[in-house]
Scaffold this active site. Structure first.
Site, PDB file in Angstrom:
ATOM      1  N   ASP A  91       0.842  -1.280  -0.008  1.00 39.45           N
ATOM      2  CA  ASP A  91       0.088  -0.084  -0.232  1.00 39.45           C
ATOM      3  C   ASP A  91       0.773   1.225   0.049  1.00 39.45           C
ATOM      4  O   ASP A  91       2.231   1.232   0.187  1.00 39.45           O
ATOM      5  CB  ASP A  91      -0.929  -0.109   1.194  1.00 39.45           C
ATOM      6  CG  ASP A  91      -0.237   0.099   2.499  1.00 39.45           C
ATOM      7  OD1 ASP A  91       0.920   0.444   2.693  1.00 39.45           O
ATOM      8  OD2 ASP A  91      -1.057  -0.268   3.386  1.00 39.45           O
ATOM      9  N   CYS A 305      -7.931 -27.900   5.790  1.00 45.40           N
ATOM     10  CA  CYS A 305      -6.686 -27.321   6.144  1.00 45.40           C
ATOM     11  C   CYS A 305      -6.130 -28.234   7.032  1.00 45.40           C
ATOM     12  O   CYS A 305      -6.658 -29.051   7.832  1.00 45.40           O
ATOM     13  CB  CYS A 305      -7.259 -25.843   6.721  1.00 45.40           C
ATOM     14  SG  CYS A 305      -7.347 -26.063   8.549  1.00 45.40           S
TER      15      CYS A 305
HETATM   16 ZN   LIG Z   1      -9.711 -25.660   8.723  1.00 46.16          ZN
END
Ligand SMILES: [Zn+2]
Length: 368
Positions: A91, A305
């Site tokens: 940024d 995950c």
């Molecule tokens: Zn997860």
């Protein structure tokens, strides 16, 4: 230096494609985890990548104060310094100078401020912001602008937008002296359609590799933000990436993708990971809550995950309650995965031509 945006599919106003850079492909719509101080907090870069992130965001304001842009450059640039070899967007520092630093003075030339860290005095202009971002080695450099505060009167919004457009031109001129792969201009104009249009026209006169929509997610609320997004993205070139800065919650992102936005960044998944909040399909879970204390199931049975595959809600709850660092690490990792899986779902849905149905299904679960 490669910077090429290819749109592979559109569905309504939503688009899916790829940005090709020398440091890798950025699949869009893309969510950029925020690496404020040369780290995506509580995650190693390899794990950020494994979660599916193609690009991260670095903050000019924080890095110019600590460790300093010149020091990062001497140490081989931000990618080398932090061990992330894929694209980085930085940024411009403008937003944080004005929100975190003690603003001393804003004038045509630039902004003087005091560091929130040690009170030291600094000056940032469009030229200095570009120089800092080049020292960091950013792949996508942002034009220096003033993020118009909300709410703003029309007069205030107009003056602020026009200053930002003059700064955008100066940013472009400075950038062309030492170009990186891309410089993005930032549309301002607050909640006023004609100002957003004027801003887009001025940016397009100057010409940028991509265009951000600034001045949203500053307290106006989702309904007002979507009102602006009903027209603002279409004022920008269709063949360039459109980046909605600082957004947001999953429902914000879904609504913005439906309105033609390609890129996002937000601290929400990482910050929430440090405050015991876990994102799941039905919203967020507060992992401090005692109801998780004996729950041997995963955070989210549908999440691929490593955290959901290996740890129970009961264990995560225990880590949070005992203040263990691993609790923040694991929740952050899951949250970053959750956001990346959302983006993958949106990309797939655009390609399949059923993004409206995908969005409806996700929003209905979030609303339960
Ligand atoms: Zn997860």
């Amino acid at each position: 230096m490669t910077f090429q945006f290819n749109i592979h599919a559109t569905d309504g106003r939503a688009r899916s494609g790829e940005i090709l850079t020398d440091r890798g492909v950025i699949r869009t719509p893309a969510f950029m985890p925020v690496g404020t101080a040369a780290t995506v907090k509580a995650m190693k870069p390899g794990d950020v990548r494994a979660a599916g992130a193609d690009i991260i965001l670095g903050n000019t304001y924080h890095l110019m104060l600590r460790p300093g842009a010149e020091r990062v450059a001497r140490l081989g640039g931000l990618h080398h310094f932090m061990n992330w070899d894929r694209p980085i967007l930085t940024d411009s520092g403008g937003y944080q100078v004005m929100s975190l630093g003690a603003l001393v003075k804003m004038k045509e030339e630039g902004v003087s401020f005091q560091s929130h860290v040690d009170g030291s005095k600094h000056f940032v202009s469009p030229e200095r912001s570009i120089e800092i971002q080049r020292l960091l080695g950013s792949d996508i450099v942002m034009a220096f602008d003033e993020c118009t505060p909300f709410p703003a009167t029309r007069e205030r919004a107009e003056a602020s937008m026009r200053l930002s457009m003059r700064w955008a031109k100066r940013s472009r001129d400075a950038f062309l002296l030492d170009p990186a792969p891309a410089l993005f201009g930032i549309q301002q104009g607050s909640m006023f359609e004609d100002l957003r249009r004027e801003s887009a026209e001025k940016l397009m006169e100057t010409g940028f590799e991509g265009y951000a929509i600034g001045g949203l997610a500053v307290g106006e609320g989702q309904a007002a933000m979507f009102e602006v997004l009903d027209y603002a993205p279409d004022l920008l070139p269709a063949d360039k990436p459109r980046y909605l800065m600082g957004v947001g919650k999953p429902s914000d992102i879904i609504g913005a993708v439906l309105r033609g936005v390609d890129m996002f960044d937000c601290v929400l998944p990482t910050r929430s990971g440090r405050t015991a909040q876990a994102f799941v399909l039905d919203g967020t879970l507060n992992m401090r809550n005692a109801r998780h204390a004996e729950d041997s199931g995963p955070l989210d049975a549908a999440c691929p995950c490593p955290v959901c595959g290996q740890y129970s809600r009961a264990y995560l709850h225990h880590l949070i309650r005992t203040g263990e660092i691993l609790g923040a690490m694991l929740l952050t990792e899951h949250n970053v995965w959750h956001y990346q899986m959302l983006m993958q779902g949106l990309r797939d849905a655009v390609v399949a031509g059923d993004v409206a149905a995908f969005a409806k299904g996700r929003l209905e679960r979030l609303a339960r």
